[in-house]
Design an enzyme around this catalytic site. Sequence first.
Site, PDB file in Angstrom:
ATOM      1  CB  THR A 122      -0.925   0.046   1.233  1.00 16.47           C
ATOM      2  OG1 THR A 122      -0.119   0.112   2.429  1.00 16.47           O
ATOM      3  CG2 THR A 122      -1.834  -1.176   1.275  1.00 16.47           C
ATOM      4  NE  ARG A 181      -7.266  -8.091   4.908  1.00 15.13           N
ATOM      5  CZ  ARG A 181      -7.766  -8.542   3.765  1.00 15.13           C
ATOM      6  NH1 ARG A 181      -8.800  -9.378   3.766  1.00 15.13           N
ATOM      7  NH2 ARG A 181      -7.268  -8.127   2.618  1.00 15.13           N
ATOM      8  CB  CYS A 233      -2.003   4.900   8.619  1.00 17.12           C
ATOM      9  SG  CYS A 233      -3.667   4.204   8.726  1.00 17.12           S
ATOM     10  CD1 TRP A 238      15.885  18.215  47.617  1.00 14.44           C
ATOM     11  CD2 TRP A 238      14.880  20.084  46.896  1.00 14.44           C
ATOM     12  NE1 TRP A 238      14.528  17.954  47.531  1.00 14.44           N
ATOM     13  CE2 TRP A 238      13.888  19.083  47.090  1.00 14.44           C
ATOM     14  CE3 TRP A 238      14.478  21.327  46.444  1.00 14.44           C
ATOM     15  CZ2 TRP A 238      12.532  19.315  46.842  1.00 14.44           C
ATOM     16  CZ3 TRP A 238      13.128  21.556  46.188  1.00 14.44           C
ATOM     17  CH2 TRP A 238      12.173  20.558  46.388  1.00 14.44           C
ATOM     18  CE1 TYR A 259       9.890  18.658  42.833  1.00 12.35           C
ATOM     19  CE2 TYR A 259       9.798  20.951  42.089  1.00 12.35           C
ATOM     20  CZ  TYR A 259       9.154  19.781  42.476  1.00 12.35           C
ATOM     21  OH  TYR A 259       7.773  19.725  42.477  1.00 12.35           O
ATOM     22  CG  ASP A 314      13.529  14.926  49.025  1.00 10.38           C
ATOM     23  OD1 ASP A 314      13.049  15.909  48.473  1.00 10.38           O
ATOM     24  OD2 ASP A 314      12.844  14.081  49.648  1.00 10.38           O
TER      25      ASP A 314
END
Length: 506
Positions: A34, A45, A69, A435, A439, A455
């Site tokens: 295709t 299918r 597609c 820290w 983060y 932490d």
Amino acid sequence: MDTSPRHDDDARYRALCSHDARFDGRLFVGVTSTGIYCRPVCRVRTPRRENCRFFDHAAQAEQAGFRPCLRCRPELAPLQRHWSTEDASAILAQQATRWLDDPAHWSDEGDATPAMERLSARLGVSSRHLRRVFEAQLGVSPLQYLLTRKLLTAKQLLADTSLPIAQVAQSSGFASLRRFNAAVAEHYGLNPSQMRRRAEPDRDRTLRPVAMTWCPPYDASAMLRFLGDRHLPGVECVDSGPALTLVRTVRLQHAGRIHTGWFTARLEPDAHRLCLSVSDGLHLALPALIWRVRALFDLDADPHAINALLHADFPAGDGLRVPGALDGFELAVRAVLGQQISVAAARTLAARLAERLGEPIETGHPQLTRLFPDAEALASVEPQVLGELGIVRQRQAALQALARAVLTGMVDLDAGADTERTLQTLVALPGIGPWTAQYIAMRALRWPDAWPVGDVALTQALGLPDHRSAAAHRTAQQRSQHWRPWRSYAVIRAWSGAHIPQESSK
């Protein structure tokens, strides 16, 4: 154990036959009979085995001459995220893909330096070396990868919005309508108007939500609870119950303009899908908003690779993701405000800041009245105004230093930023320690290997005795080496209580 079928075509075909959503975004199949390529979840299918060619990326399928597609829509698939902290070539390629995936970098309009040259300069390598490494890692050149990302974004805008085609071209990073038309015709064999008609000709696109998908497992409730605990009144509203929605205001820069508005993100776990509805002011900025929402909800994580490393120590955390951020500066401000205080107290301070300095916005939602203040507003405000909001002097200095660093370009808080450089710059600013920097890297920079140093909640969650001591933090740091490069995910799982103490897991 990672069940990826990436290098085994027989396993890939079995994944295709099963239509298993766990492989969505991790493989694409081109059907030689295709000339079309699909996601493994496509419900057409199943093609014969001998007619299938398998690819790791959509760009590889398009380079091989296959068209996307129209039914399963490859543009909706999660983006692949393969991480390394040791292989230099893999690190360079992953830094490049993060930059190329961000729509903020797609357009060359108004910039005399082409995108590939900007990327090479940012990474500190020559264009030739970048191309060589990128092709070895991904099988396509950086330009081919970028063109596929722009074309698939345009395809989504054509299918899901009523934007005029000229605006679709501009929003997708094409310098002119002529170039856009030529690229679509060359790669897809259709013009943009034909693509729009073939997508779903009878569907009203004016009110249609934009869809995004993820690769399961994904704990949607946990994600909304995390965001809900930190939501800012006036800026956002979170429903972590049955509705699973986030509604919030946003300011975006895209295609050379500032766009403001609001959006609703609704998670649909059964369909492995997020549906995004936006206000009129954000239509032209949809590519940038989609990119940021994907980061906010961590839709592009690879749970197979992550769980292969973390499941034994965090068996209850397979569906947990790392919450990101819509805006890196906003996240950094909230991280600074949250230093050494509770989540609720930090939320209160951030809400006061938004109410005092945030730009008012009319939304039609009584809960949404403000945009979060930008760097310019925070850099120019008098310190005593911040003091009136309950922000102590040390935090005032940190916030304004951060805002000035963002305004001058000294620090980059976007998801594609150089992590090590940004971490070094952040900790050099007054009032920002390891820290806070880690983060910010975990949530704003989307760094999967962040580790918030010292932490207390983390060492406590890991079951370490005397969890406030330096010895406990060192033990946690040593133990975390086993979880690299996915320590950010280990942190979220530990905070959620999903960890099995080391003695119990043996």
